[in-house]
Design a protein around this motif. Structure first.
Motif, PDB file in Angstrom:
ATOM      1  N   ARG A   1       0.827  -1.208   0.000  1.00 27.98           N
ATOM      2  CA  ARG A   1       0.000   0.000   0.000  1.00 27.98           C
ATOM      3  C   ARG A   1       0.861   1.257   0.000  1.00 27.98           C
ATOM      4  O   ARG A   1       0.529   2.238  -0.654  1.00 27.98           O
ATOM      5  CB  ARG A   1      -0.939   0.005   1.194  1.00 27.98           C
ATOM      6  N   LEU A   2       1.976   1.245   0.725  1.00 26.37           N
ATOM      7  CA  LEU A   2       2.863   2.410   0.759  1.00 26.37           C
ATOM      8  C   LEU A   2       3.578   2.622  -0.571  1.00 26.37           C
ATOM      9  O   LEU A   2       3.684   3.736  -1.060  1.00 26.37           O
ATOM     10  CB  LEU A   2       3.913   2.254   1.869  1.00 26.37           C
ATOM     11  N   ALA A   3       4.084   1.546  -1.134  1.00 23.47           N
ATOM     12  CA  ALA A   3       4.929   1.652  -2.320  1.00 23.47           C
ATOM     13  C   ALA A   3       4.174   1.470  -3.628  1.00 23.47           C
ATOM     14  O   ALA A   3       4.735   1.714  -4.693  1.00 23.47           O
ATOM     15  CB  ALA A   3       6.051   0.609  -2.240  1.00 23.47           C
ATOM     16  N   LEU A   4       2.928   1.010  -3.565  1.00 21.86           N
ATOM     17  CA  LEU A   4       2.161   0.685  -4.771  1.00 21.86           C
ATOM     18  C   LEU A   4       2.934  -0.295  -5.647  1.00 21.86           C
ATOM     19  O   LEU A   4       3.037  -0.145  -6.855  1.00 21.86           O
ATOM     20  CB  LEU A   4       1.790   1.940  -5.561  1.00 21.86           C
ATOM     21  N   VAL A   5       3.523  -1.295  -4.997  1.00 22.73           N
ATOM     22  CA  VAL A   5       4.277  -2.339  -5.689  1.00 22.73           C
ATOM     23  C   VAL A   5       3.619  -3.671  -5.386  1.00 22.73           C
ATOM     24  O   VAL A   5       3.196  -3.925  -4.263  1.00 22.73           O
ATOM     25  CB  VAL A   5       5.754  -2.359  -5.207  1.00 22.73           C
ATOM     26  N   ASP A   6       3.533  -4.512  -6.389  1.00 25.50           N
ATOM     27  CA  ASP A   6       2.905  -5.825  -6.246  1.00 25.50           C
ATOM     28  C   ASP A   6       3.977  -6.847  -5.891  1.00 25.50           C
ATOM     29  O   ASP A   6       4.919  -7.055  -6.635  1.00 25.50           O
ATOM     30  CB  ASP A   6       2.229  -6.187  -7.571  1.00 25.50           C
ATOM     31  N   PHE A   7       3.830  -7.494  -4.734  1.00 30.22           N
ATOM     32  CA  PHE A   7       4.788  -8.510  -4.302  1.00 30.22           C
ATOM     33  C   PHE A   7       4.223  -9.918  -4.425  1.00 30.22           C
ATOM     34  O   PHE A   7       4.661 -10.829  -3.742  1.00 30.22           O
ATOM     35  CB  PHE A   7       5.199  -8.263  -2.842  1.00 30.22           C
ATOM     36  N   ARG A   8       3.226 -10.120  -5.297  1.00 34.75           N
ATOM     37  CA  ARG A   8       2.579 -11.432  -5.377  1.00 34.75           C
ATOM     38  C   ARG A   8       3.399 -12.474  -6.135  1.00 34.75           C
ATOM     39  O   ARG A   8       3.148 -13.649  -6.002  1.00 34.75           O
ATOM     40  CB  ARG A   8       1.211 -11.320  -6.031  1.00 34.75           C
ATOM     41  N   ASP A   9       4.351 -12.059  -6.944  1.00 37.24           N
ATOM     42  CA  ASP A   9       5.118 -13.062  -7.686  1.00 37.24           C
ATOM     43  C   ASP A   9       6.486 -13.266  -7.029  1.00 37.24           C
ATOM     44  O   ASP A   9       6.903 -12.534  -6.155  1.00 37.24           O
ATOM     45  CB  ASP A   9       5.263 -12.676  -9.160  1.00 37.24           C
ATOM     46  N   ARG A  10       7.175 -14.295  -7.472  1.00 34.50           N
ATOM     47  CA  ARG A  10       8.471 -14.660  -6.883  1.00 34.50           C
ATOM     48  C   ARG A  10       9.483 -13.519  -7.023  1.00 34.50           C
ATOM     49  O   ARG A  10      10.219 -13.216  -6.090  1.00 34.50           O
ATOM     50  CB  ARG A  10       8.999 -15.923  -7.567  1.00 34.50           C
ATOM     51  N   GLU A  11       9.505 -12.867  -8.157  1.00 33.20           N
ATOM     52  CA  GLU A  11      10.448 -11.764  -8.385  1.00 33.20           C
ATOM     53  C   GLU A  11      10.202 -10.614  -7.389  1.00 33.20           C
ATOM     54  O   GLU A  11      11.135 -10.053  -6.846  1.00 33.20           O
ATOM     55  CB  GLU A  11      10.314 -11.253  -9.813  1.00 33.20           C
ATOM     56  N   GLY A  12       8.935 -10.294  -7.168  1.00 34.18           N
ATOM     57  CA  GLY A  12       8.601  -9.232  -6.230  1.00 34.18           C
ATOM     58  C   GLY A  12       9.027  -9.556  -4.814  1.00 34.18           C
ATOM     59  O   GLY A  12       9.572  -8.714  -4.097  1.00 34.18           O
ATOM     60  N   VAL A  13       8.805 -10.796  -4.388  1.00 31.12           N
ATOM     61  CA  VAL A  13       9.195 -11.214  -3.037  1.00 31.12           C
ATOM     62  C   VAL A  13      10.710 -11.204  -2.907  1.00 31.12           C
ATOM     63  O   VAL A  13      11.262 -10.767  -1.893  1.00 31.12           O
ATOM     64  CB  VAL A  13       8.601 -12.600  -2.701  1.00 31.12           C
TER      65      VAL A  13
END
Length: 107
Positions: free
Chosen positions: A12-24
């Motif tokens: 919510r702070l960064a507006l970044v999606d961490f749902r995929d392996r690359e994001g995590v």
């Protein structure tokens, strides 16, 4: 490990999606880097107001030289609401908590 609650808050702070392996993995790298920074001894170091503290920064007068061009400016907007730009365009939809928990179980 990053809890689901912390992950949701960061998204919510960064507006970044961490749902995929690359994001995590990107998030893990950032956390590891932050942990390294926390090891730096800053005792006796005064906090800085600006990275340019050694220079004098002068503010210019905010003089309006042109005007009455709202319509022309808003024509540049990809998306607008009333007379306002909507930014940033293309925000990602945040996943529901159940989706995050399912994805993060493997980590």
């Amino acid at each position: 490990p990053v809890s689901v609650e912390v992950l949701r808050h960061l998204e919510r702070l960064a507006l970044v999606d961490f749902r995929d392996r690359e994001g995590v993995e990107r998030l893990r790298g950032a956390v590891l880097f932050a942990q390294l920074l926390r090891q730096v001894n800053t005792e006796g170091v005064e906090p800085m107001d600006s990275v340019l503290e050694d220079r004098s920064l002068y503010l210019r007068e905010d003089d309006v030289t042109e005007g009455n061009c709202t319509k022309e400016l808003l024509n540049n907007a990809r998306e607008k609401v009333e007379e306002y730009f909507v930014a940033p365009p293309g925000n990602i939809p945040l996943p529901k908590l159940e989706e995050q928990e399912t994805f993060l179980q493997g980590y």
